[in-house]
Design an enzyme around this catalytic site. Structure first.
Site, PDB file in Angstrom:
ATOM      1  N   SER A  24     -78.677  62.616  79.549  1.00  0.00           N
ATOM      2  CA  SER A  24     -78.850  64.038  79.286  1.00  0.00           C
ATOM      3  C   SER A  24     -80.301  64.452  79.525  1.00  0.00           C
ATOM      4  O   SER A  24     -80.805  64.311  80.642  1.00  0.00           O
ATOM      5  CB  SER A  24     -78.385  64.351  77.861  1.00  0.00           C
ATOM      6  N   ASP A  45     -68.183  69.082  80.241  1.00  0.00           N
ATOM      7  CA  ASP A  45     -69.616  69.113  79.984  1.00  0.00           C
ATOM      8  C   ASP A  45     -70.234  70.306  80.714  1.00  0.00           C
ATOM      9  O   ASP A  45     -70.056  70.453  81.925  1.00  0.00           O
ATOM     10  CB  ASP A  45     -70.236  67.809  80.503  1.00  0.00           C
ATOM     11  N   HIS A  70     -69.648  65.208  77.266  1.00  0.00           N
ATOM     12  CA  HIS A  70     -71.057  64.853  77.102  1.00  0.00           C
ATOM     13  C   HIS A  70     -71.177  63.877  75.934  1.00  0.00           C
ATOM     14  O   HIS A  70     -70.453  63.979  74.949  1.00  0.00           O
ATOM     15  CB  HIS A  70     -71.857  66.124  76.822  1.00  0.00           C
TER      16      HIS A  70
END
Length: 353
Positions: free
Chosen positions: A197, A292, A322
């Site tokens: 991320s 996501d 995610h």
């Protein structure tokens, strides 16, 4: 120091898109597309009662339950052992960041001959929340899957330390690791950089900053659902607007709490997929989650990397959300993703790429 943006100013200023794009229609929760073990994990996460990040202060958000907590909840429900994935050694250390020491953790066996490959790993959390413990499972997995020494490094976070603090720490941490690799039992010529991320964005920053470094560029970049650009009107920002555990509103909250103003959003370290020159980067592996808001940015990044001549492997997991990568104890997609990432890294470390 620039004062934090107001919510209204932020929403209206983000790349000027609010003024030139049609409003984003409210979409239903897309996590209903998840099935089986992913759905079970999401249900466990919801049962922990996390509040929307955009309703919290950063201090409150840092105390929220995480997907790592949800994994443990599922393990308890199934009667599973809660012990983390074993690695030869785990040791807390400090590394030198851009403005002082940073907490870090070593996973894996030190080798006296300094022959071990190494992975510098950056955790997620939108440059605002999370820490080494939150992403312990991912770092352990990379060590176990590759046999490398993994060094997981924390970094300064917003809003206390705004852009580019975390990005500068990431570059400094890589330089420290190159200089100290032999002491740690590692090979300075075989250091990969990985991140999830926001950490994937930091890994990209390291690759871009040091591609022509006399000390040598990273051997590989592993980018796990990375923050790849600042396009808040990308397709997945629309169709995954209300996804869990990461929503579009949460993305905006993270950016608001880390950046100093609208100009930061055009910086190539943040808007990588649209503003950065990616030529000369090492081989990349990109892991994309289907459920996501960051999905479209990751897909665009893969195309741009390949167009720039960068050897890029990519795999998408349509039914995963995610934060799925570290959930291997209870999630089959995480098992597959970890194995996939490990195999790509082993190829690089073995000199086959």
């Amino acid at each position: 120091m620039m004062l934090p943006w107001s919510r209204r100013a932020f929403a209206g200023s983000l790349l000027g898109l609010a003024a030139c794009q049609s409003p984003i229609a409210r979409m239903p929760d897309p996590t209903g597309l998840a099935a089986g073990d992913m759905a079970e994990l999401l249900q466990a996460y919801a049962a922990l009662g996390p509040k929307p990040l955009e309703s919290l202060t950063p201090a409150e958000a840092r105390r929220q339950p995480s997907m790592a907590d949800a994994v443990k909840a599922v393990q308890r429900r199934r009667g599973m052992d809660l012990a983390p994935r074993p690695v030869a050694m785990v040791q807390d250390i400090q590394v030198q960041g851009a403005a002082g020491p940073l907490p870090a953790r070593i996973y894996g066996e030190r080798r006296a001959n300094g022959a071990a490959p190494m992975i510098l790993y950056f955790h997620g959390g939108g440059w605002v929340i999370a820490d080494l413990d939150t992403y312990d499972a991912s770092a352990r997995a990379l060590a176990a899957e590759t046999g490398a020494i993994v060094v997981s490094v924390h970094y300064r976070q917003g809003p206390e330390h705004r852009f580019p603090a975390a990005h500068e720490d990431a570059v400094a941490a890589y330089q420290w690791l190159v200089a100290n690799s032999r002491t740690l039992g590692g090979d300075p010529n075989r250091i990969a950089v990985a991140g999830e991320s926001a950490g994937g964005n930091l890994a990209l920053t390291v690759g871009m900053a040091l591609r022509a470094s006399p000390a040598g560029r990273p051997a590989h970049l592993l980018l796990i659902y990375p923050v790849a650009d600042t396009d808040v009107n990308a397709p997945s920002m629309r169709d995954q607007e209300n996804a869990k555990p990461l929503s579009r509103a949460a993305v905006l909250w993270f950016v608001q709490n880390y950046t100093r103003g609208p100009s930061d959003l055009q910086d190539p370290r943040l808007d990588v997929g649209r503003a950065a020159d990616l030529a000369g980067l090492p081989r990349c592996t990109v892991v994309i989650a289907g459920i996501d808001p960051l999905r479209s940015g990751g897909e665009r990044l893969v195309g741009k990397l390949r167009a720039a001549g960068v050897q890029t492997d990519a795999r998408s997991f349509p039914g995963a959300t995610h934060e799925f990568f570290g959930a291997a104890p209870v999630l089959q997609d995480a098992v597959v993703a970890q194995s996939y990432a490990g195999a790509r890294l082993r190829e690089v470390f073995a000199g086959r790429a």
